[in-house]
Motif scaffolding. Structure first.
Motif, short mmCIF file in Angstrom:
data_model
loop_
_atom_site.label_atom_id
_atom_site.label_comp_id
_atom_site.label_asym_id
_atom_site.label_seq_id
_atom_site.Cartn_x
_atom_site.Cartn_y
_atom_site.Cartn_z
N PRO A 42 -43.35 -25.78 -39.19
CA PRO A 42 -43.75 -26.77 -40.20
C PRO A 42 -42.70 -27.88 -40.33
CG PRO A 42 -44.04 -24.54 -41.03
CD PRO A 42 -43.28 -24.43 -39.74
N ASN A 43 -43.17 -29.11 -40.45
CA ASN A 43 -42.25 -30.24 -40.57
C ASN A 43 -41.51 -30.25 -41.90
OD1 ASN A 43 -44.59 -31.05 -38.69
ND2 ASN A 43 -42.89 -32.36 -38.10
N ASN A 44 -42.04 -29.56 -42.90
CA ASN A 44 -41.36 -29.52 -44.18
C ASN A 44 -40.42 -28.31 -44.31
OD1 ASN A 44 -43.55 -27.81 -44.22
ND2 ASN A 44 -44.24 -28.35 -46.26
N TYR A 45 -40.23 -27.58 -43.22
CA TYR A 45 -39.27 -26.47 -43.21
C TYR A 45 -37.86 -27.03 -43.07
CZ TYR A 45 -40.73 -21.58 -43.23
OH TYR A 45 -41.09 -20.33 -43.61
N CYS A 82 -46.82 -20.47 -35.02
CA CYS A 82 -45.62 -20.52 -34.20
C CYS A 82 -45.88 -20.02 -32.78
CB CYS A 82 -44.51 -19.70 -34.85
SG CYS A 82 -42.93 -19.77 -33.98
N ASN A 98 -44.19 -25.52 -32.99
CA ASN A 98 -45.15 -25.58 -34.10
C ASN A 98 -44.56 -25.08 -35.41
OD1 ASN A 98 -47.19 -26.65 -32.49
ND2 ASN A 98 -47.85 -24.61 -31.86
N SER A 131 -48.83 -24.27 -44.81
CA SER A 131 -48.94 -24.86 -43.46
C SER A 131 -49.95 -24.08 -42.66
CB SER A 131 -47.58 -24.81 -42.75
OG SER A 131 -47.71 -25.31 -41.43
N SER A 132 -50.72 -24.79 -41.85
CA SER A 132 -51.69 -24.13 -40.97
C SER A 132 -51.13 -23.92 -39.56
CB SER A 132 -52.97 -24.96 -40.91
OG SER A 132 -52.68 -26.25 -40.38
N LYS A 133 -49.88 -24.28 -39.36
CA LYS A 133 -49.27 -24.17 -38.02
C LYS A 133 -49.07 -22.72 -37.64
CE LYS A 133 -47.06 -28.61 -37.52
NZ LYS A 133 -45.88 -29.29 -36.99
N SER A 171 -47.56 -17.09 -38.72
CA SER A 171 -48.14 -18.17 -39.53
C SER A 171 -47.97 -17.93 -41.04
CB SER A 171 -49.63 -18.34 -39.22
OG SER A 171 -50.33 -17.15 -39.54
N TRP A 200 -45.82 -18.73 -43.34
CA TRP A 200 -44.72 -19.59 -43.78
C TRP A 200 -44.54 -19.49 -45.28
CZ3 TRP A 200 -42.62 -20.63 -39.37
CH2 TRP A 200 -43.42 -20.84 -38.24
N GLY A 230 -40.33 -30.03 -35.73
CA GLY A 230 -41.35 -29.04 -35.37
C GLY A 230 -40.97 -28.05 -34.29
#
Length: 128
Positions: free
Chosen positions: A55-58, A125, A53, A121-123, A115, A117, A92
């Protein structure tokens, strides 16, 4: 040379090298169980963790900075952070190998549920 292996009755006996190894493995497994260290099915302590989980933009650099900021600088030797080559986005998850089982356990506790980040992001970890 064979070591004396303590039997369940408390009386010392000479065991085979295999008996000695089993006894030592049992002691190591018990020590890890008491400290909470994770081990594989054979009782070997784990040093590799999987982060889920993310973030995809990390980016890899952002993740490295986070790991170091959370107190793990110099305590790991490998990071696998895959990206989708077509979109250039993170997929991810990541694998991180820490130097000791204790470092891995501390990492699980520190970043499990993370969380905060540096990007929106609402993800949350998850560390396994």
């Amino acid at each position: 040379m064979m070591a004396t292996v303590s039997s369940s009755s408390g009386v010392g006996s000479r065991g085979s090298p295999a008996d000695e190894l089993v006894c030592l493995q049992h002691v190591e497994v018990e020590a890890r169980r008491k400290t909470g260290a994770h081990a594989d099915s054979e009782g070997t302590p784990r040093t590799t963790v999987m982060l889920r989980n993310l973030p995809n933009n990390y980016s890899r650099d952002m993740l490295l900075e986070l790991i170091e900021r959370e107190g793990f600088a110099g305590r790991f030797d490998f990071l696998y952070f895959p990206i989708d080559f077509r979109t250039r986005a993170a997929v991810g998850y990541a694998f991180l190998n820490l130097c000791t089982p204790e470092d891995a356990e501390a990492f699980r506790h520190r970043l499990g549920g993370f969380s905060r980040w540096c990007l929106p992001s609402s993800k949350v970890c998850s560390v396994a």
